[in-house]
Design a protein around this motif. Structure first.
Motif, short mmCIF file in Angstrom:
data_model
loop_
_atom_site.label_atom_id
_atom_site.label_comp_id
_atom_site.label_asym_id
_atom_site.label_seq_id
_atom_site.Cartn_x
_atom_site.Cartn_y
_atom_site.Cartn_z
N ALA A 161 -1.01 -2.61 -10.60
CA ALA A 161 -1.16 -1.31 -9.93
C ALA A 161 -2.61 -0.85 -10.04
N GLN A 162 -3.13 -0.35 -8.93
CA GLN A 162 -4.47 0.20 -8.94
C GLN A 162 -4.60 1.25 -7.84
N ARG A 163 -5.42 2.25 -8.11
CA ARG A 163 -5.71 3.27 -7.11
C ARG A 163 -6.68 2.69 -6.09
N ILE A 164 -6.48 2.99 -4.80
CA ILE A 164 -7.35 2.47 -3.74
C ILE A 164 -7.71 3.58 -2.77
N PRO A 165 -8.82 3.43 -2.02
CA PRO A 165 -9.09 4.38 -0.94
C PRO A 165 -8.03 4.24 0.15
N GLU A 166 -7.90 5.23 0.99
CA GLU A 166 -6.94 5.14 2.09
C GLU A 166 -7.25 3.91 2.93
N PRO A 167 -6.29 3.00 3.10
CA PRO A 167 -6.55 1.77 3.86
C PRO A 167 -6.73 2.07 5.34
N ASP A 168 -7.42 1.18 6.03
CA ASP A 168 -7.66 1.32 7.47
C ASP A 168 -6.45 0.76 8.21
N VAL A 169 -5.44 1.61 8.37
CA VAL A 169 -4.20 1.19 9.02
C VAL A 169 -3.90 2.09 10.21
N TRP A 170 -2.96 1.68 11.00
CA TRP A 170 -2.51 2.38 12.19
C TRP A 170 -1.88 3.73 11.82
N PRO A 171 -1.94 4.71 12.71
CA PRO A 171 -1.24 5.97 12.44
C PRO A 171 0.27 5.77 12.54
N ARG A 172 1.00 6.46 11.69
CA ARG A 172 2.45 6.32 11.73
C ARG A 172 3.04 7.29 12.73
N THR A 173 4.10 6.85 13.41
CA THR A 173 4.82 7.70 14.35
C THR A 173 6.29 7.77 13.94
N TRP A 212 0.87 -1.17 0.00
CA TRP A 212 0.00 0.00 0.00
C TRP A 212 0.91 1.22 0.00
N VAL A 213 0.72 2.09 -0.95
CA VAL A 213 1.64 3.20 -1.16
C VAL A 213 0.89 4.53 -1.12
N GLN A 214 1.28 5.41 -0.22
CA GLN A 214 0.75 6.77 -0.20
C GLN A 214 1.73 7.65 -0.96
N VAL A 215 1.23 8.33 -1.98
CA VAL A 215 2.09 9.17 -2.81
C VAL A 215 1.66 10.63 -2.73
N GLU A 216 2.60 11.49 -3.07
CA GLU A 216 2.32 12.92 -3.10
C GLU A 216 1.59 13.28 -4.39
N GLY A 217 0.42 13.88 -4.26
CA GLY A 217 -0.37 14.24 -5.43
C GLY A 217 -1.46 13.22 -5.72
N GLU A 218 -2.41 13.60 -6.55
CA GLU A 218 -3.48 12.70 -6.97
C GLU A 218 -3.02 11.96 -8.22
N ILE A 219 -2.64 10.72 -8.05
CA ILE A 219 -2.03 9.97 -9.14
C ILE A 219 -3.07 9.65 -10.22
N PRO A 220 -2.77 9.97 -11.48
CA PRO A 220 -3.75 9.78 -12.57
C PRO A 220 -3.66 8.37 -13.17
N ASP A 221 -4.63 8.07 -14.03
CA ASP A 221 -4.66 6.78 -14.70
C ASP A 221 -3.41 6.57 -15.56
N SER A 222 -2.88 7.64 -16.15
CA SER A 222 -1.70 7.50 -17.01
C SER A 222 -0.49 6.99 -16.22
N ALA A 223 -0.33 7.46 -14.98
CA ALA A 223 0.78 6.99 -14.16
C ALA A 223 0.56 5.55 -13.70
N ILE A 224 -0.69 5.20 -13.38
CA ILE A 224 -1.01 3.82 -13.02
C ILE A 224 -0.68 2.90 -14.19
N GLU A 225 -0.99 3.32 -15.39
CA GLU A 225 -0.70 2.52 -16.58
C GLU A 225 0.80 2.34 -16.77
#
Length: 214
Positions: free
Chosen positions: A107-119, A76-89
């Protein structure tokens, strides 16, 4: 049979039991796992989180970690910016890196996963949105996922490995682990003498028959 430890590695923990660097002390696996004889099957970067497998059996370690086996790893990867379909491709087809083009990924865009907060938490900037994707690769290049997302213009902010093969971090919080037994397939055996293949054994028998006829 082999024993496997399924560990949810916290952020900023080394994927080893000791730290060779004397200039600063970094957290290691020894702070969470006290199981003699177990060693990591592969690695997970210091600044990445999630699934790390450890085993006490060399054959299982090789099966998981060897690049030849191409065991799929999902992140699961959080990236800077709203990644478009072209980048996924682009990620799906393969990305040109300094050490060559990567193999096609899932590769596919997903909603924010239900994971623990990072410290500590990921730096938040109101003017810059973030997005999440799920990425599955079968290679094991150094910092590959981070380099792939950067190559398509969307730097990785947070990286969580959630699956290796059929093993997942489901039900594990950072620092937690569970053990399971893995049944390894028996190695194939030849029909000849120990240390030889079946064909060699048959050739020796043919020689004996020819000797008797002579």
């Amino acid at each position: 049979m082999a024993e496997l430890i399924i560990f949810n590695k916290p952020f900023q923990v080394l994927s080893q039991f000791t730290d060779e660097r004397a200039d600063r002390r970094r957290a290691t696996l020894a702070e969470w796992i006290d199981q003699p004889g177990f060693y990591p099957a592969g690695r997970l970067d210091y600044d990445s989180e999630g699934l790390l497998l450890l085993t006490n059996e060399g054959a299982l370690q090789h099966r998981i970690a060897s690049p030849r086996n191409k065991m799929p790893k999902t992140y699961w990867v959080q990236v800077e910016g709203e990644i478009p379909d072209s980048a996924i491709e682009q990620l799906s087809q393969g990305v040109a890196l300094k050490d060559g083009v990567t193999s096609p990924a899932k590769a596919q865009r997903i909603p924010e996963p239900d994971v623990w907060p990072r410290t500590p938490p990921v730096r938040h900037r109101e003017s810059v949105p973030t997005s999440w994707l799920e990425l599955t690769i079968t290679e094991g290049r150094n910092r590959q996922v981070r380099r792939m997302t950067a190559a398509v213009g969307y730097p990785t902010l947070r990286l969580i490995r959630c699956r290796i093969g059929d093993w997942t971090i489901a039900g594990l919080q950072p620092g937690d682990y569970r053990r399971e037994t893995v049944h390894l397939p028996r190695p194939a055996t030849g029909r000849g003498k120990p240390g030889t293949g079946g064909k060699t054994g048959r050739r020796n028998q043919s020689r004996k028959r020819r000797t008797k006829k002579a």
